[in-house]
Design a protein around this motif. Structure first.
Motif, PDB file in Angstrom:
ATOM      1  N   TYR A  21       7.149 -16.757   4.478  1.00  0.00           N
ATOM      2  CA  TYR A  21       6.452 -15.592   3.934  1.00  0.00           C
ATOM      3  C   TYR A  21       7.167 -15.048   2.697  1.00  0.00           C
ATOM      4  O   TYR A  21       6.542 -14.774   1.681  1.00  0.00           O
ATOM      5  N   THR A  22       8.480 -14.906   2.794  1.00  0.00           N
ATOM      6  CA  THR A  22       9.216 -14.341   1.654  1.00  0.00           C
ATOM      7  C   THR A  22       9.345 -15.335   0.502  1.00  0.00           C
ATOM      8  O   THR A  22       9.402 -14.922  -0.651  1.00  0.00           O
ATOM      9  N   MET A  23       9.399 -16.622   0.801  1.00  0.00           N
ATOM     10  CA  MET A  23       9.484 -17.623  -0.273  1.00  0.00           C
ATOM     11  C   MET A  23       8.185 -17.722  -1.065  1.00  0.00           C
ATOM     12  O   MET A  23       8.214 -17.836  -2.290  1.00  0.00           O
ATOM     13  N   TYR A  24       7.060 -17.693  -0.352  1.00  0.00           N
ATOM     14  CA  TYR A  24       5.794 -18.013  -1.000  1.00  0.00           C
ATOM     15  C   TYR A  24       4.844 -16.832  -1.175  1.00  0.00           C
ATOM     16  O   TYR A  24       4.040 -16.834  -2.101  1.00  0.00           O
ATOM     17  N   ALA A  25       4.915 -15.826  -0.321  1.00  0.00           N
ATOM     18  CA  ALA A  25       3.953 -14.730  -0.397  1.00  0.00           C
ATOM     19  C   ALA A  25       4.552 -13.418  -0.893  1.00  0.00           C
ATOM     20  O   ALA A  25       3.841 -12.610  -1.485  1.00  0.00           O
ATOM     21  N   ASN A  26       5.851 -13.203  -0.654  1.00  0.00           N
ATOM     22  CA  ASN A  26       6.436 -11.910  -0.996  1.00  0.00           C
ATOM     23  C   ASN A  26       7.895 -12.051  -1.424  1.00  0.00           C
ATOM     24  O   ASN A  26       8.802 -11.629  -0.709  1.00  0.00           O
ATOM     25  N   PRO A  27       8.150 -12.640  -2.588  1.00  0.00           N
ATOM     26  CA  PRO A  27       9.528 -12.820  -3.058  1.00  0.00           C
ATOM     27  C   PRO A  27      10.302 -11.514  -3.227  1.00  0.00           C
ATOM     28  O   PRO A  27      11.525 -11.499  -3.099  1.00  0.00           O
ATOM     29  N   SER A  28       9.629 -10.414  -3.493  1.00  0.00           N
ATOM     30  CA  SER A  28      10.355  -9.145  -3.631  1.00  0.00           C
ATOM     31  C   SER A  28      10.950  -8.715  -2.290  1.00  0.00           C
ATOM     32  O   SER A  28      12.020  -8.106  -2.250  1.00  0.00           O
TER      33      SER A  28
END
Length: 178
Positions: A21-28
């Motif tokens: 999720y953090t790598m591809y959808a929500n890097p912030s």
């Protein structure tokens, strides 16, 4: 197997889901969950000691850690129980960040992430609990007694921490293993 390893399966699923999720959808969000010793000391972001262990820099980082987790965590939890497993996992995760917290406390650009320290704790607990097992170092096809593998791993971590020219937090591997 999974019915006897509820903690390991929850950790695996949570780590994979949150990392993807953090790598591809929500890097912030990835950036906010990373460990920044500078921010820990100045902004009391102590939670990042744990959250940083559930996110990974890229797919290779995630796959390598989860591959190692898969081969050691389920067997270890089945042998020692969920509570002891959780204490080892999270204790290793916290211990793995101790050197970084002090070494980089004045560096606002330093960040660290990944489950490597916790994975090292699981690996070494498995070595201690199953000392007669044999492990292999990729790409060598020769099984090595677990205690010898452990000593080689510690030696490599110590060497890499002192001589690294990469962006890998080798002290996290060492501290998690210890």
């Amino acid at each position: 197997m999974f019915e006897t390893t509820p903690v390991a399966i929850v950790i695996l699923i949570t780590t994979v889901a949150l990392s993807l999720y953090t790598m591809y959808a929500n890097p912030s969000l990835l950036y906010r969950l990373m460990l920044s010793p500078f921010e820990v000391w100045r902004e009391n972001k102590w939670y990042t000691i744990i959250t940083s262990g559930f996110v990974h820099a890229d797919l290779t980082h995630l796959l390598f850690n989860m591959f190692t987790f898969y081969f050691f965590a389920f067997q270890l939890e089945a042998a020692i129980g969920g509570m002891k497993f959780a204490v080892i996992y999270f204790g290793s995760m916290i211990a793995s960040d101790i050197l970084s917290l002090f070494k980089h406390k004045d560096n606002p650009s330093y960040r660290s992430l990944g489950a490597s320290g916790a994975i090292s704790g699981i690996l070494f607990s498995a070595i201690l609990y199953f000392p007669m097992s044999k492990l292999m170092i990729f790409p060598l096809p020769i099984p090595i007694p677990a205690p010898i593998f452990g000593l080689l791993y510690l030696a490599w971590c110590f060497y890499a921490e002192r001589n690294a020219q990469d962006n890998i937090n080798h002290s996290a591997h060492l501290m998690g293993a210890l």
